[in-house]
Design a protein around this motif. Structure first.
Motif, PDB file in Angstrom:
ATOM      1  N   LEU A   1      25.764 -16.738  34.462  1.00 25.56           N
ATOM      2  CA  LEU A   1      24.418 -15.421  33.928  1.00 25.56           C
ATOM      3  C   LEU A   1      24.653 -14.840  32.551  1.00 25.56           C
ATOM      4  N   LEU A   2      25.847 -14.948  31.988  1.00 25.01           N
ATOM      5  CA  LEU A   2      25.733 -14.341  30.650  1.00 25.01           C
ATOM      6  C   LEU A   2      24.775 -14.844  29.570  1.00 25.01           C
ATOM      7  N   PRO A   3      24.384 -16.163  29.646  1.00 23.61           N
ATOM      8  CA  PRO A   3      23.458 -16.818  28.624  1.00 23.61           C
ATOM      9  C   PRO A   3      22.365 -16.048  28.757  1.00 23.61           C
ATOM     10  N   LEU A   4      21.946 -16.100  30.121  1.00 18.38           N
ATOM     11  CA  LEU A   4      20.561 -15.419  30.281  1.00 18.38           C
ATOM     12  C   LEU A   4      20.599 -13.915  29.785  1.00 18.38           C
ATOM     13  N   VAL A   5      21.777 -13.306  29.926  1.00 15.54           N
ATOM     14  CA  VAL A   5      21.837 -11.932  29.486  1.00 15.54           C
ATOM     15  C   VAL A   5      21.848 -11.839  27.966  1.00 15.54           C
ATOM     16  N   VAL A   6      22.304 -12.798  27.319  1.00 19.56           N
ATOM     17  CA  VAL A   6      22.476 -12.863  25.899  1.00 19.56           C
ATOM     18  C   VAL A   6      21.076 -13.330  25.252  1.00 19.56           C
ATOM     19  N   ARG A   7      20.317 -14.070  26.114  1.00 12.24           N
ATOM     20  CA  ARG A   7      18.999 -14.448  25.542  1.00 12.24           C
ATOM     21  C   ARG A   7      17.855 -13.120  25.604  1.00 12.24           C
ATOM     22  N   LEU A   8      18.175 -12.529  26.673  1.00 15.16           N
ATOM     23  CA  LEU A   8      17.375 -11.257  26.723  1.00 15.16           C
ATOM     24  C   LEU A   8      17.857 -10.200  25.860  1.00 15.16           C
ATOM     25  N   VAL A   9      19.143  -9.974  25.507  1.00 13.38           N
ATOM     26  CA  VAL A   9      19.384  -9.190  24.349  1.00 13.38           C
ATOM     27  C   VAL A   9      19.026  -9.575  23.175  1.00 13.38           C
ATOM     28  N   LEU A  10      18.919 -10.918  22.967  1.00 15.61           N
ATOM     29  CA  LEU A  10      18.307 -11.582  21.566  1.00 15.61           C
ATOM     30  C   LEU A  10      17.002 -11.274  21.410  1.00 15.61           C
ATOM     31  N   THR A  11      16.287 -11.280  22.726  1.00 13.37           N
ATOM     32  CA  THR A  11      14.779 -11.251  22.543  1.00 13.37           C
ATOM     33  C   THR A  11      14.447  -9.807  22.100  1.00 13.37           C
ATOM     34  N   ARG A  12      15.082  -8.839  22.878  1.00 14.92           N
ATOM     35  CA  ARG A  12      15.039  -7.267  22.380  1.00 14.92           C
ATOM     36  C   ARG A  12      15.580  -7.001  21.239  1.00 14.92           C
TER      37      ARG A  12
ATOM     38  N   ARG B   1      15.220  -8.813  18.373  1.00 16.39           N
ATOM     39  CA  ARG B   1      14.194  -9.318  17.479  1.00 16.39           C
ATOM     40  C   ARG B   1      13.071  -8.107  17.319  1.00 16.39           C
ATOM     41  N   ARG B   2      13.098  -6.993  18.361  1.00 17.32           N
ATOM     42  CA  ARG B   2      12.160  -6.235  18.113  1.00 17.32           C
ATOM     43  C   ARG B   2      12.488  -4.860  17.652  1.00 17.32           C
ATOM     44  N   ALA B   3      13.820  -4.731  17.329  1.00 22.95           N
ATOM     45  CA  ALA B   3      14.598  -3.697  17.041  1.00 22.95           C
ATOM     46  C   ALA B   3      14.331  -3.555  15.244  1.00 22.95           C
ATOM     47  N   THR B   4      14.513  -2.320  14.822  1.00 19.29           N
ATOM     48  CA  THR B   4      14.402  -1.914  13.302  1.00 19.29           C
ATOM     49  C   THR B   4      15.811  -1.993  12.967  1.00 19.29           C
ATOM     50  N   GLY B   5      16.108  -2.583  11.740  1.00 26.31           N
ATOM     51  CA  GLY B   5      17.620  -2.819  11.136  1.00 26.31           C
ATOM     52  C   GLY B   5      17.967  -4.372  11.414  1.00 26.31           C
ATOM     53  N   ALA B   6      18.618  -4.849  10.547  1.00 22.99           N
ATOM     54  CA  ALA B   6      19.528  -6.282  10.765  1.00 22.99           C
ATOM     55  C   ALA B   6      20.455  -6.217  11.855  1.00 22.99           C
TER      56      ALA B   6
ATOM     57  N   LEU C   1      19.913  -7.405  15.470  1.00 25.87           N
ATOM     58  CA  LEU C   1      19.629  -8.914  15.452  1.00 25.87           C
ATOM     59  C   LEU C   1      20.829  -9.823  15.145  1.00 25.87           C
ATOM     60  N   VAL C   2      21.476  -9.481  14.119  1.00 25.91           N
ATOM     61  CA  VAL C   2      22.687 -10.077  13.703  1.00 25.91           C
ATOM     62  C   VAL C   2      23.749 -10.262  14.782  1.00 25.91           C
ATOM     63  N   ALA C   3      24.007  -9.050  15.405  1.00 25.25           N
ATOM     64  CA  ALA C   3      25.062  -8.955  16.237  1.00 25.25           C
ATOM     65  C   ALA C   3      24.639 -10.161  17.506  1.00 25.25           C
ATOM     66  N   ALA C   4      23.380  -9.769  18.032  1.00 22.79           N
ATOM     67  CA  ALA C   4      22.868 -10.594  19.009  1.00 22.79           C
ATOM     68  C   ALA C   4      22.957 -12.023  18.775  1.00 22.79           C
ATOM     69  N   ALA C   5      22.472 -12.556  17.740  1.00 24.37           N
ATOM     70  CA  ALA C   5      22.700 -13.686  17.211  1.00 24.37           C
ATOM     71  C   ALA C   5      24.140 -14.567  17.255  1.00 24.37           C
ATOM     72  N   GLN C   6      25.277 -13.584  16.681  1.00 25.91           N
ATOM     73  CA  GLN C   6      26.526 -13.889  16.738  1.00 25.91           C
ATOM     74  C   GLN C   6      26.956 -14.066  18.087  1.00 25.91           C
ATOM     75  N   MET C   7      26.668 -13.286  18.927  1.00 23.65           N
ATOM     76  CA  MET C   7      27.033 -13.092  20.531  1.00 23.65           C
ATOM     77  C   MET C   7      26.366 -14.285  21.100  1.00 23.65           C
ATOM     78  N   SER C   8      25.392 -14.672  20.791  1.00 24.26           N
ATOM     79  CA  SER C   8      24.775 -15.902  21.352  1.00 24.26           C
ATOM     80  C   SER C   8      25.643 -17.411  21.134  1.00 24.26           C
ATOM     81  N   ARG C   9      26.390 -17.062  19.940  1.00 20.95           N
ATOM     82  CA  ARG C   9      26.964 -18.364  19.553  1.00 20.95           C
ATOM     83  C   ARG C   9      28.469 -18.398  20.138  1.00 20.95           C
ATOM     84  N   THR C  10      29.060 -17.051  20.422  1.00 26.78           N
ATOM     85  CA  THR C  10      30.504 -17.149  20.576  1.00 26.78           C
ATOM     86  C   THR C  10      30.665 -16.689  22.005  1.00 26.78           C
ATOM     87  N   ALA C  11      29.595 -15.756  22.907  1.00 28.16           N
ATOM     88  CA  ALA C  11      29.937 -15.128  23.934  1.00 28.16           C
ATOM     89  C   ALA C  11      30.023 -16.126  25.124  1.00 28.16           C
ATOM     90  N   VAL C  12      29.230 -17.383  25.119  1.00 22.40           N
ATOM     91  CA  VAL C  12      29.010 -18.137  26.282  1.00 22.40           C
ATOM     92  C   VAL C  12      30.256 -18.887  26.345  1.00 22.40           C
TER      93      VAL C  12
END
Length: 568
Positions: free
Chosen positions: A192-203, A205-210, A213-224
């Motif tokens: 289930l965690l990859p689904l959560v990570v993809r949801l966080v990454l999608t949200r 992308r809409r947030a202000t500031g880098a 987005l960078v934290a979610a992208a890093q997490m998608s690489r290592t958290a799974v």
């Protein structure tokens, strides 16, 4: 005597089974940490292992080289641990150390030859898309097969636990049910965690500031990564089970001792009419909230139109007994009021336990004379009797012509023990709640299990911390490289720390929360067949007690992540 020996054997067997449950959970946590450490070792040496393979070394040769190194380290570590255990305890469970030696010796060589095999794999990636999809389906099917096997083993072990319970710790299938539950739940979290990570990454992308987005992208690489998540989830689940077991038995001993005494103190003497006045004297003593005299007799023959049994008969003033229950920590019994209203010339009675058919035209054999009763409700538990309990009002019982002089006095209040000792003199024996509770908690089986549960919980907490640290160390080189690139692109030092903490913290919090839920779920669904009541001395299975400080594991793991993050 034979019944006493059988009861003692049942208690020893139940304690051995509960100890096996705790040890298997502790062993599973240790083995997972060993595999995670071996994974870190091979990741750091992947370059040299791959180079050996590319220069012509065989997989068997690489395996042998890594095996010799691992065996030496495993034997040294195991020997040291066994020696320390032998010196401190005087005995060693040799069979429990064998899985540790095997996993510590084999984990690194197996992972090493997998790295070596991939380094020299000459198979090319298919050019057409359908062939790549077919290969992906094959990999997915293999993963599903492994997960299905784990789930099947978890289901079978749970069925074995429900059917057979844990007896003597020799049935490893039933004893490992709580551990397999945690492992299967950990695999679900990995899914289930990859689904959560993809949801966080999608949200993100809409947030202000880098930073988000960078934290979610890093997490998608290592958290799974499956292994670190599994280590944290399983260890937290097992330590939750251990803490819950210790708290449940501690609370169950309180309830069992209170039920056994029947109040803060109990006087037992020869049945006599003067015991009533003794109870009234004790009730007026300082520090006594309530006291009541009763006649408690075991082995009374009872029968109905289609059933017969041996029951415990309690003849007591129902109004005074109801006041005593209200004044104590015992369970209230409002149905006692029904005993003061005769039913068609029959003696009203409360019945607890026994055959349901026993309620139909119940009749007692008292002093070689039959006494007909009418069951009007369910009796409260009296002492820790496993026999059916029948409670009747003293006045109604005497009106039927039966004579039952009291021989027991229950008293409630801080001065109950002193009052009963003073009133009884040398004519009877007084049981004090504090003394009974101390004897139960200091008994070898009960105290040993609580100590084992607490010790295993501390070790599992250490394993969870090691799992977080090892998982962070395994990804340290690529993480440092990516964070260095972010610094060179203009991201500030504080923002880099935020990215690092977000990457490390999220999978730890998710897996530890899942472990807590799995541990509580295992305690609620699987504590029944563990026969905890045989160790606590209760007449029924105690309800699981989850202490609030179980959540401190979250805080400790969070502190570990902060230390790892700021140490980078």
């Amino acid at each position: 005597l034979d019944q006493v020996l059988l009861d003692g054997r049942a208690r020893v067997s139940a304690a051995q089974g509960q100890a096996a449950v705790l040890i298997i959970g502790l062993l599973a946590g240790a083995l997972l940490v060993l595999v995670l450490a071996a994974d870190l070792l091979i990741r750091r040496r992947s370059g040299s292992v791959a180079l050996l393979r590319e220069r012509g070394a065989s997989l068997a040769g690489i395996f042998t080289e890594l095996l010799i190194e691992a065996v030496v380290v495993a034997l040294l570590g195991t020997g040291t641990g066994l020696l320390v255990t032998l010196l401190l305890v005087g005995d060693v469970g040799w069979q429990w150390s064998l899985p540790v030696i095997v996993v510590a010796s084999v984990a690194a060589p197996v992972l090493g030859i997998m790295v070596a095999a991939r380094a020299a794999d000459i198979r090319k990636v298919p050019a057409n898309r359908s062939a790549r999809r077919t290969a992906a389906r094959v990999r997915h099917a293999r993963r599903l097969m492994v997960e299905g096997i784990v789930l099947a083993v978890a289901v079978l072990s749970y069925v074995a636990l429900r059917q057979r319970g844990v007896v003597g710790g020799g049935d490893l299938t039933a004893s490992s049910a709580l551990t397999w539950w945690a492992i299967a739940g950990g695999l679900v979290i990995v899914r289930l965690l990859p689904l959560v990570v993809r949801l966080v990454l999608t949200r993100a992308r809409r947030a202000t500031g880098a930073v988000p987005l960078v934290a979610a992208a890093q997490m998608s690489r290592t958290a799974v990564r499956a292994l670190p998540l599994l280590v944290v989830a399983v260890t937290v689940a097992q330590l939750t089970v251990g803490i819950t077991l210790a708290a449940t038995e501690h609370h169950g001993q309180d309830e069992g001792a209170l039920l056994s005494v029947g109040g803060d103190a109990r006087l037992q003497t020869a049945p006599d009419g003067s015991v009533k006045s003794l109870a009234r004297t004790a009730a007026r003593a300082p520090g006594v909230r309530a006291a009541v005299a009763a006649r408690v007799t075991d082995g009374v023959q009872a029968s109905s139109t289609s059933s017969a049994s041996v029951v415990r008969l309690v003849v007591v003033d129902s109004a005074a007994y109801e006041r005593l229950l209200v004044a104590s920590d015992l369970v209230d019994a409002p149905q006692l009021a029904r005993l003061r209203h005769p039913v068609g010339g029959l003696v009203p009675a409360l019945l607890r336990g026994g055959d349901p058919d026993l309620r139909d035209r119940l009749q007692l054999r008292w002093q070689d004379a039959p006494v007909r009763l009418s069951v009007v409700g369910i009796a409260p538990a009296v002492d820790d009797s496993t026999e059916p309990v029948v409670i009747v009002d003293a006045a109604a019982f005497a009106a039927s012509g039966a004579v039952a002089e009291p021989g027991t006095v229950w008293a409630v209040g801080p001065g109950a023990a002193t009052a009963l000792h003073s009133a009884a003199g040398t004519t009877g024996s007084v049981d004090v709640l504090a003394d009974v509770l101390h004897d139960r908690r200091s008994a070898p089986l009960a105290s040993g299990l609580v100590h084992l549960a607490l010790a295993s919980s501390l070790l599992l907490t250490l394993f969870a911390v090691l799992g977080v640290a090892l998982a962070a160390a395994a990804e340290a080189p690529p993480r440092a490289e990516s964070l260095g690139r972010l610094r060179s692109l203009g991201l500030g030092r504080f923002d880099v720390r935020r990215v690092l903490l977000g990457e490390l913290m999220t999978p730890v919090l998710v897996s530890s929360l899942a472990g807590l839920v799995l541990g509580v779920g295992a305690a609620v669904t699987m504590f029944g067949p563990l026969s905890l009541d045989l160790v606590t001395g209760q007449s029924s299975t105690p309800e699981p007690v989850v202490p609030w400080w179980t959540v401190l594991a979250f805080g400790l793991l969070k502190v570990t992540v902060l230390i790892v993050g700021f140490a980078k």
